[in-house]
Design an enzyme around this catalytic site. Structure first.
Site, PDB file in Angstrom:
ATOM      1  CE1 TYR A 143      -3.331  -2.846   0.750  1.00  0.00           C
ATOM      2  CE2 TYR A 143      -4.583  -0.881   1.285  1.00  0.00           C
ATOM      3  CZ  TYR A 143      -4.543  -2.222   0.990  1.00  0.00           C
ATOM      4  OH  TYR A 143      -5.701  -2.927   0.922  1.00  0.00           O
ATOM      5  CE  LYS A 189       2.396 -18.218  -2.498  1.00  0.00           C
ATOM      6  NZ  LYS A 189       1.510 -19.408  -2.468  1.00  0.00           N
ATOM      7  CG  ASP A 221      -1.402 -20.829  -0.921  1.00  0.00           C
ATOM      8  OD1 ASP A 221      -0.826 -20.797   0.195  1.00  0.00           O
ATOM      9  OD2 ASP A 221      -0.908 -21.404  -1.910  1.00  0.00           O
ATOM     10  CG  ASP A 245      -7.848  -5.135   1.989  1.00  0.00           C
ATOM     11  OD1 ASP A 245      -8.769  -4.669   2.687  1.00  0.00           O
ATOM     12  OD2 ASP A 245      -7.865  -5.122   0.747  1.00  0.00           O
ATOM     13  CG  ASP A 249     -13.430  -7.509   2.754  1.00  0.00           C
ATOM     14  OD1 ASP A 249     -13.110  -6.813   3.736  1.00  0.00           O
ATOM     15  OD2 ASP A 249     -14.004  -7.052   1.750  1.00  0.00           O
TER      16      ASP A 249
HETATM   17  C1  IPM Z   1     -10.143  -1.626   4.463  1.00  0.00           C
HETATM   18  C2  IPM Z   1     -10.460  -1.016   3.123  1.00  0.00           C
HETATM   19  C3  IPM Z   1      -9.317  -0.091   2.730  1.00  0.00           C
HETATM   20  C4  IPM Z   1      -8.062  -0.928   2.658  1.00  0.00           C
HETATM   21  C5  IPM Z   1      -9.542   0.689   1.434  1.00  0.00           C
HETATM   22  C6  IPM Z   1     -10.813   1.503   1.473  1.00  0.00           C
HETATM   23  C7  IPM Z   1      -8.364   1.570   1.095  1.00  0.00           C
HETATM   24  O1  IPM Z   1     -10.677  -2.001   2.162  1.00  0.00           O
HETATM   25  O2  IPM Z   1      -9.999  -0.867   5.450  1.00  0.00           O
HETATM   26  O3  IPM Z   1     -10.041  -2.850   4.553  1.00  0.00           O
HETATM   27  O4  IPM Z   1      -7.792  -1.578   1.640  1.00  0.00           O
HETATM   28  O5  IPM Z   1      -7.293  -0.928   3.636  1.00  0.00           O
HETATM   29 MN    MN Z   2     -10.656  -4.030   2.958  1.00  0.00          MN
END
Ligand code: IPM
Ligand code: MN
Length: 375
Positions: A143, A189, A221, A245, A249
């Site tokens: 990032y 990884k 993975d 990240d 999710d």
């Molecule tokens: C998160 C979001 C952010 C990230 C985006 C909005 C930049 O997806 O906080 O997980 O990737 O860190």
């Molecule tokens: Mn995210």
């Protein structure tokens, strides 16, 4: 005289302002019930920052967050700015905020409320006992790495970590595991990437400071697979920015909705507290977003940002009770069942906190010992 805490509130974009209004309502109720003195100050970020000041992290917002005791954020992101240059993208404001605050450790707890187990697409037997804390490195890796950039037919991003960056976030993970079930799963990884080899060696080294915590290493993975196949096997997952990240999710699927999940981002200065969901432009402005992720972020703010564990527990307990009583926003409701809007859900939780506040002796402020940043 009780010290007043200043909270910089950054509602942001999309559903951000809607869920943050409920988070503020709960914070105010907590303050009334416990004698905590809070000043909430709102500032723009993301597309709202671009609209207000031509900058996704305006100067006034920068100044406010650095002098605040904690920062509460809604969400950033606006499809209208998808094609904008990088310095005007809402996400750039969020990344700049994380860098400015130096919040290198992002804590994302994921557990399954038993009453919501049916809302996850996973089989109920897999979900039993799921209680994971993802510790995501937040201010390094792909990032932020330089060089970065894009030409017509080639683009570059850079993955780089130093031992210091790995050590400090690893210590947060081990300290958290010590207060939980004593297992850290470090995700990398290392079969392919030199950066991951450094990550693995450094985490292994830090583990010697925590002989009571078990350390295991997984390739990313395999970790992604195990997170859905055997999620209850995890306690603390420690990983770098991009893997964290993605895995967070994925982990949200276990809980049943992204809308439920909070996060805390910690460094040496003020912490940043935000739901992990995005700005959800598809449902913005309709009053149907789930405010629980934002309200649970208030609990993390009280716990890790202000050292008020009793008040944090009261907020978490209020969420539990409201869910147990059957209150559901659209994202977590059974098909065809009655649902509450954002405001009604926030109000129910605030009422529960209000009741709790009068029966609980909040006591003196407690420091959050395990998650204090060592420095
Ligand atoms: C998160 C979001 C952010 C990230 C985006 C909005 C930049 O997806 O906080 O997980 O990737 O860190
Ligand atoms: Mn995210």
């Amino acid at each position: 005289m009780v010290k007043a805490h200043t909270i910089a509130v950054l509602p942001g974009d999309g559903i951000g302002p809607e869920v943050i209004a409920e988070a503020e309502r709960v914070l105010r109720t907590v303050a009334e019930g416990s004698g905590l003195r809070l000043t909430l100050e709102r500032y723009p970020i993301g597309a709202a920052g671009v609209a207000a000041a031509g900058d996704p992290l305006p100067e006034a917002t920068r100044a406010a967050v650095t002098r605040a005791d904690a920062v509460l954020l809604g969400a950033v992101g606006d499809p209208a700015l998808d094609g904008a240059p990088r310095h005007l993208k809402p996400e750039t404001g969020l990344l700049a905020l994380r860098a400015l605050l130096g919040v290198f450790a992002n804590l994302r707890p994921v557990s399954v409320h038993p009453v919501l187990a049916g809302r996850s697409p996973l089989k109920a037997d897999r979900l039993q006992g799921v209680d994971v804390l993802i510790v995501r490195e937040l201010t390094g890796g792909l990032y932020y790495g330089e060089p970065r950039g894009r030409a017509a037919s080639r683009a570059v991003n850079t993955l780089t970590y130093s031992t210091v960056e790995v050590e400090r976030v690893a210590r947060i993970a081990f300290a958290a595991a010590r207060r939980r079930r004593g297992l850290v799963t470090s995700v990398d990884k290392a079969n392919v990437l030199e950066v991951s080899q450094l990550w693995r060696d450094t985490v292994t080294h830090v583990a010697r400071e925590y002989p009571d915590v078990r350390l295991e290493h997984l390739y990313v993975d395999t970790a992604a697979m195990r997170l859905v196949a055997e999620p209850a096997a995890f306690d603390v997952i420690l990983t770098e920015n991009m893997f964290g990240d993605i895995l967070s999710d994925e982990a949200a699927v276990l809980a049943g909705s992204l809308g439920l999940l909070p996060s805390a981002s910690l460094g040496a200065g003020p912490g940043l507290f935000e739901p992990i969901h995005g700005s959800a432009p598809d449902i913005a402005g309709r009053g149907i977003a789930n405010p629980i992720g934002a309200i649970a972020s208030v609990a993390m703010l009280l716990r890790h940002g202000l050292g008020r564990a009793a008040e944090a527990d009261a907020v978490d307990a209020a969420i539990e009770r409201v869910l147990a009583a059957g209150a559901r926003t659209r994202d977590i409701a059974e098909p065809g069942a009655a649902t509450l809007g954002t405001g009604a859900m926030g109000q129910r939780i605030a009422e529960q906190v209000g009741n709790e506040g009068r029966t609980t002796n909040a006591g003196p402020a407690m420091p959050p010992p395990a998650l204090r940043i060592p420095h």
